[in-house]
Structure formats: structure tokens, C-alpha cells
Scaffold this active site. Structure first.
Site, PDB file in Angstrom:
ATOM      1  N   HIS A 204       0.812  -1.220   0.000  1.00 58.48           N
ATOM      2  CA  HIS A 204       0.000   0.000   0.000  1.00 58.48           C
ATOM      3  C   HIS A 204       0.846   1.272   0.000  1.00 58.48           C
ATOM      4  CE1 HIS A 204      -3.799   1.844  -0.093  1.00 58.48           C
ATOM      5  NE2 HIS A 204      -4.463   0.963   0.618  1.00 58.48           N
TER       6      HIS A 204
ATOM      7  N   ASP B  25      -2.508   1.862  -4.646  1.00 59.81           N
ATOM      8  CA  ASP B  25      -3.770   2.026  -3.944  1.00 59.81           C
ATOM      9  C   ASP B  25      -4.805   1.082  -4.540  1.00 59.81           C
ATOM     10  OD1 ASP B  25      -2.729   4.097  -2.363  1.00 59.81           O
ATOM     11  OD2 ASP B  25      -2.981   5.469  -4.040  1.00 59.81           O
TER      12      ASP B  25
END
Lengths: 327, 402
Positions: free
Chosen positions: B374, B378
Site C-alpha cells: 500500500h 492504492d
């Protein structure tokens, strides 16, 4: 705030101080009718007349000597060396007389002179118009040495130097004269001698420098920011008295220090900065202190390619910072 | 003349290895390039070739000993002047393509700067626990500060759940299994990945009825013609590679202060054996057809199981594909293959009743489980990528030419 050039900052400082204090006067080669070869004193002869803007013979020893004598008499002379390279005939006057007058007279006398000297390379000036001379004088107690980088600093520091009661060697980088422009307030201000200034705040590598190299380092810092390397840039502004606290604080900020000057490395002022950090800031260091300096060759070459090789460039700075960041 | 033979650099990320077996003993004659010992590293097993012809004079490292790259392992006596000791130049034997300079080989791992020493002392840090990101593995001041802030973050959690040392102690009847080098390497890499990478997880399901039909129709002739079985894996890889072409940002690695988008598409495939997990790499996977991929997967899996993978076949992966369905899993949360950005698990294909055109039909369904870094990516970006993989899988049908 109006934007002015570095050299306009010089002229404005002299003009304001001459207006404010009748004891202030200018002397040097071609500073009067001609307004100086770089035009730093342009308009002053017309404004203040020949008694306060003196064209002198081509004798640096005399320029310095007359200034010292006048200062002893209560005047506040601003002596111009046309090029810093030409200061050598005046060294005896500056070191043996100006720097020692207060000490020698046990504080009864002082020597409030400013010796302005355009220095540095990058203007295709070759051997006699490119030298950096700070290391010759840096080991002379009693003498202050200033080397500003921006219009704001040069104006504020020159005014402070003129008001100072002791001799100040005021080094103006001639490449900055017309290249560097910046905002300067209209209202009166001075910049105190002996105070360094953080020009860029960063976390990865601390760069300590002065003069033209501040701008080159800034350029390198901009570029490196895109790679995620954040440079902390300290502009010394005054070499003597040196802002030790600012140096130690800046060094501690990142633990990785790069000292840059255009003057050659051996015996250069960078060695002094490095020694201070080593003596007082060892346990903040995360990498060996690095110096990026001019090469140890007699003087600036005339040949354009060689001049480029001699001069510190933003590219060389970028490389040195990156290496330190990766260390 | 005596020549020192040192542990060669076997790959860019390998800094040490264990001499698993000496193939020569003192007094034996070796030819130049002849293997003198076997080395087990956390990536592969490799043989160390001699740099020179001569007689083994002395073996300096015992079997089973861990040694650093560059360390001298034995001395060979050549027939030239015998009084001089010379160091070998193992550069010519570097299995990895990239030449490493001698200075790079010297680790800076335990060269501490004054700032690092001071911080370690002030905060009582065991520097062995700190990851070095500086030059040649040096621990920088920033590394220590980073470690400290991580420590502070986890300190509270640890305090709440003290793990009793007693629980770990073996009681009678328990069996203690010493860690093999490979097990240790897997453990380290998994911990590194889980500790450093903020994993996020996405699952999508795909209707692969067409693909199942296609494979059933082709598998017999494929096996006869190509000599390798036709599994689902090449289809999965093909779907991934095509989607990477469209969404190249998933093909990336994290590199401290930047993200490196990889130009090559090198697919790591997870291959499990009884005792360990390996991830051999299909280099330039985008240059293969499904047919080519089938062969490549077969070869790599076979080599993995026989322990004969070459080092180059384990390096350079940019994206990992995991066929968890092969052992019946229907959902998993894979751990990212550090330092890649994404790992994608293909789960079991199961027949399920699903709604198709307002009717309930029996379809072959598969779950696609994806973990992403992450920091780099995204959900939206990866969602688009995964949807493309799903669409490709669903587009396969008996008419598809493979």
C-alpha cells in the site's frame, strides 16, 4: 518589496551609509568618475562629490594605507580593491596594521575600515581576475571576513560592516553581481556580522558553504529533492567571526556534512569548518565530513573548458551530495 | 605458488553461504574451473569452481560453516614458484551478470558511525536488530531513528502480550528440528516483508467455465504434442502479463525513497516442495505464448523439485503469481515477495451455482486473491488491474487458439 541585483545591493548600502554618516567615504581605482569597473559605485561621485568618492593611483598598498590612516583619524573609509586578486600588495597594511591596531593600542584605537573586494571565478577572468583569497586572511585575528550570497544579505551585511568599529574584508562574488537578483525591503535594515543563515531546510545531507556556491548548492538541492534527497543548506555569510553554533547545529541536523568552496582545498577555509565539527560534534556524525573544493592548481585557467573543470558546478555538487546521502 | 581461493559473489543480494560439501580434499589435484565445493545460499545451491589448476593445499572452512562473500576458503598450490601467496580473482566466475567491484564486496554492516554508536548506547539498541540501508549495508543514523520509532510503536503491543519463554521450551516428547538454511532464509524474508510492507488485500471472483472447457479439450493433444502437461498456470500467467502491459505500475519495486517501475516483466512463480518454498522466475514472461509458458512453468517446477535451479532462475522477479488452488485453497492472503509490489494467488476452480442472465447456472468459479504494497499502490489502481485479469480469464473459451 522591490527586486534588485546583488551589485545594486552593494551600491544601495554604500549610498545609504554615506547619507547617514558624513565620516563614510569611498576610495579605490576608478571608483569615482567611472563608477567602478563593475559599476558598484555608480552615481556616488555625482551625488557625494570628489571629496567623498576618491579615485586613487593603481597602488593597493596606498589604498589600504590611506584608509587605515583616515580611520585612525576618525573617518569610516570604504576601500575598494578592483579585483580581490590585486589585494596582495596591500596585505602588509591589512594584516600588520589594520588587524592589529586595536590590540596594539590596548583598545585605545580602532580601525573601522571596510575593504571591498570582488572575488571568485566563473566569469572567464583567468588567472588575475578569478581568485578566491579568503584563506590568505582567515588566519589573521583582528580582521573580519564577510562573503554574502544574496542581494538582501549583501546590502544588510555591508551596512553592518561599515558601522562596525573593526576592519572588515568584504568579499563580493563577481559572478553574483548581476546574475543574482532578489527581494530587498525598502525600509532600513542590517544583517548582523557573524550570523550564518539556513537557506534550505532538509533532513538528509547538510551542505555548508558561502558566496556563489550557495546558489549552485541550491540548484543541486532542488534537483535532488525530486529523488527524495533533502538537503539542509547553511550559508555562512560571515567567515570571521564564524557562527560555530549554527555550524554544529546544521551538522547535527543530518549527521552528514558536505563543505563546499570555490577556493582550493588544501589550506582552504573548509578545513577549519571540518575541524570544528570534528572537535565539537563528533558524536553527531553519521559519515565522514566531505569537502568539495577547487583543485590544488595555481590559479583559474583561461581556457573555457579548463575553467569549467576548475569551477565547482551544480552537477559536481549534486553528485557529491548524492554519494553522501547514499553512504 | 599458493593461491587463496575465496567465496565468490554468487548473486547480487547474496552476502554469505554455507559450505555444504567439499568435493576435494587436501592433496587432490584440481583443474581450473573444476568445482571444489558446494555452497548453499538462501537462494540456491551452487558449486564453487577453482580459479586455477593445482593441488589443494589446505581447506580453511569446515563443512556446514557459514562464510561471507570474499572470505578465503582454501589454498591451492600451483606448480609455479611456491613461495608466493596470491589471491584469486574470482570476478571471472561471477555467476551474476553484473560485475561487482572488490570494494562492494566488503560489508559495512558493522562499521558504525559515531552518531549510530551514540544513539545505540543512549537507547540501548542491539544494532544487530537494525536494518542497514546505507552503502554496503551500513546502518545509518536514519536507520537507527527509524528503528527507534518502530520500536516505540510496537512496544505497547508487546507489553500487552508477553510471550512466555516457557511456552517455547520443549517438554519431553517434543521434537526439535534445527532450522535449515533455506527455512531460515524463508523465515527472514517473510518477516521482512510482513514487517516492512503494509499489506492490503483484495479478492475478486472470475467465471472460468470457458477456460476449463478449453483446457479439457486441449490437454490430451497438448501432452502428446508438447510432452508437457497443460495446466491452468500458463493461462493465469498470460492473463497477468497482459494486464501488466496495460497497468504497468503494478510491476514495481519499492526502493527506499522511490518506486522503481520495472521495464522487464519477470514473473516469479511460487513452487512449494515438501520442505520449502521457492520462487523461480520466468524472465521476460511477455515474450512467451501460452504454449511457451506451459513449457517454462513445467521446466522450472521440475528443476525446483530436483534442487537444480540455477541462480539466474531465482533472480530478478518483478511480480509473483501463486497457484494456491493446486492444493485446494479457495481464499488466501499471500505475503508479498519482497521487494515486489503485488502478489496474486489463483485459488481452486470450483463448480458453483451462480446467476447468469437472470438464471441460476452451474459455473466453474475461481477466486483471485491479491496482496499489494500500500506504499506503492492504492486499491483503485490495483482494482483496475485485477479486473483486467478477471476479464481475460473469462474471455478464454474452446475457440481460443493457444
Amino acid at each position: 518589496m522591490p527586486t534588485i541585483s546583488y551589485i545594486e545591493g552593494v551600491t544601495a548600502a554604500i549610498r545609504e551609509e554615506m547619507k547617514a554618516d558624513e565620516r563614510v567615504f569611498v576610495l579605490g581605482e576608478d571608483v569615482g568618475v567611472r563608477g567602478g569597473v563593475f559599476r558598484a559605485t555608480a552615481g556616488l561621485y555625482e551625488e557625494f562629490g570628489e571629496d567623498r568618492v576618491l579615485d586613487t593611483p593603481l597602488s593597493e598598498s596606498a589604498i589600504a594605507g590611506v584608509a587605515i590612516g583616515a580611520a585612525a583619524y576618525g573617518m569610516r573609509p570604504i576601500a575598494e580593491m578592483q579585483f580581490a586578486d590585486f589585494i596582495l600588495p596591500a596585505v602588509n597594511q591589512i594584516m600588520s596594521e589594520a588587524a592589529r591596531l586595536r590590540y596594539r593600542s590596548n583598545g585605545s584605537w580602532s580601525c573601522p575600515i571596510v575593504i571591498r573586494a570582488p572575488y571568485g571565478g566563473g566569469i572567464h577572468g583567468a588567472l588575475y581576475h578569478s581568485q578566491s583569497i579568503e584563506s590568505i586572511f582567515a588566519g589573521t585575528p583582528g580582521l573580519k571576513i564577510v562573503a554574502p550570497s544574496t542581494p538582501y544579505d549583501v546590502k544588510g551585511l555591508l551596512k553592518a560592516a561599515i558601522r562596525d568599529d573593526d576592519p572588515v574584508l568584504f568579499l563580493e562574488h563577481k559572478r553574483c553581481y548581476r546574475w543574482i537578483k532578489g527581494e530587498v525591503p525598502e525600509e532600513e535594515y542590517t544583517v548582523p556580522l557573524g550570523k550564518a543563515d539556513i537557506k534550505v531546510v532538509g533532513t538528509d545531507v547538510t551542505v555548508i558553504t558561502y558566496g556563489l556556491m550557495v546558489h549552485y548548492a541550491k540548484e543541486a538541492a532542488e534537483k535532488l529533492k525530486q529523488e527524495g534527497i533533502h538537503v539542509h543548506l547553511l550559508d555562512l555569510r560571515t567567515l570571521i567571526p564564524l557562527d560555530k553554533e549554527a555550524i554544529l547545529e546544521a551538522a547535527a541536523k543530518t549527521g552528514k556534512v558536505l563543505i563546499i568552496h570555490e577556493d582550493n582545498k588544501t589550506g582552504g577555509f573548509g578545513g577549519e569548518i571540518s575541524a570544528i565539527i570534528a572537535e565539537e560534534g563528533l558524536f553527531e556524525l553519521d559519515a565522514p565530513i566531505q569537502r568539495l573544493c577547487g583543485p590544488d592548481v595555481p590559479a583559474m585557467p583561461y581556457n573555457a573548458s579548463l575553467e569549467k573543470e576548475f569551477m565547482i558546478s551544480p552537477q559536481k555538487i549534486e553528485k557529491a551530495i548524492r554519494e553522501l546521502a547514499e553512504f | 605458488m599458493a593461491v587463496n581461493i575465496s567465496m565468490p559473489q554468487l548473486g547480487e543480494s547474496i552476502s554469505e553461504g554455507v559450505i555444504s560439501k567439499w568435493l576435494k580434499k587436501p592433496g587432490d589435484w584440481v583443474e581450473k574451473y573444476e568445482p571444489i565445493c558446494e555452497v548453499e545460499t538462501d537462494k540456491v545451491n551452487a558449486e564453487v569452481p577453482s580459479t586455477i589448476s593445482g593441488k589443494i593445499m589446505e581447506i580453511l572452512v569446515k563443512e556446514g560453516t557459514k562464510i561471507a562473500v570474499g572470505q578465503i576458503i582454501c589454498r591451492i598450490l600451483t606448480e609455479e614458484d611456491e613461495s608466493v601467496v596470491q589471491n584469486d580473482s574470482h570476478e571471472s566466475f561471477m555467476i551474476n551478470q553484473r560485475p561487482t567491484t572488490s570494494s562492494e564486496a566488503v560489508s559495512m554492516r558493522s562499521r558504525y558511525s559515531p552518531a549510530v554508536t551514540r544513539l545505540a548506547q543512549e537507547h540501548q539498541i542491539d544494532l544487530n536488530q537494525v536494518k542497514g540501508t546505507g552503502k554496503r549495508g551500513r546502518i545509518t543514523r536514519k536507520d537507527v531513528l527509524q528503528y527507534l520509532s518502530n520500536q516505540q510503536a510496537t512496544a505497547t503491543i508487546l507489553e500487552q502480550e508477553p510471550v512466555s519463554q516457557l511456552e517455547r521450551m520443549p517438554t519431553s516428547g517434543d521434537q526439535e528440528i534445527p532450522l535449515s538454511h533455506v527455512r531460515r532464509a524463508i523465515a527472514d524474508r517473510m518477516v521482512k516483508s510482513k514487517k516492512e510492507i503494509p499489506h492490503a488485500w483484495i479478492m475478486m471472483e472470475a467465471d472460468v467455465t470457458g477456460l476449463v472447457e478449453l483446457r479439457n479439450q486441449e490437454k490430451k493433444s497438448f501432452q502428446e504434442k508438447e510432452g508437457v502437461p497443460l495446466t491452468f498456470m500458463p493461462f493465469f500467467i498470460k492473463a497477468v502479463v497482459d494486464a501488466i502491459k496495460e497497468f504497468p505500475y503494478v510491476n514495481a519495486v519499492w526502493s527506499n525513497d522511490k518506486v522503481v517501475l520495472k521495464k522487464e516483466i519477470n514473473i516469479s512463480i511460487a513452487v512449494g516442495t515438501e520442505e520449502a518454498l521457492y520462487v523461480p522466475v520466468i524472465h521476460d514472461a511477455d515474450s512467451f505464448s501460452i504454449r511457451g509458458l506451459a513449457k517454462k512453468v513445467y521446466q522450472l517446477a521440475k528443476k525446483t523439485r530436483s534442487g537444480s535451479l540455477e541462480l539466474s532462475e531465482t533472480q530478478g522477479g518483478t511480480f509473483t503469481v501463486n497457484n494456491t488452488g493446486s492444493f485446494g485453497s479457495i481464499a488466501s492472503k499471500p505475503i508479498i515477495n519482497y521487494p515486489q509490489a503485488v502478489i496474486l494467488s489463483f485459488e481452486s476452480i470450483v463448480k458453483r451455482p451462480v446467476v447468469v442472465d437472470q438464471m441460476i447456472g452451474i459455473r466453474d468459479m475461481i477466486n483471485l486473491c491479491l496482496s499489494l504494497d500500500h506504499r506503492i499502490l492504492d486499491g483503485v489502481m490495483v482494482g483496475k488491474f485485477l479486473r483486467r485479469v478477471k476479464q481475460t480469464l473469462e474471455s478464454f473459451n474452446p475457440q481460443t487458439v493457444i
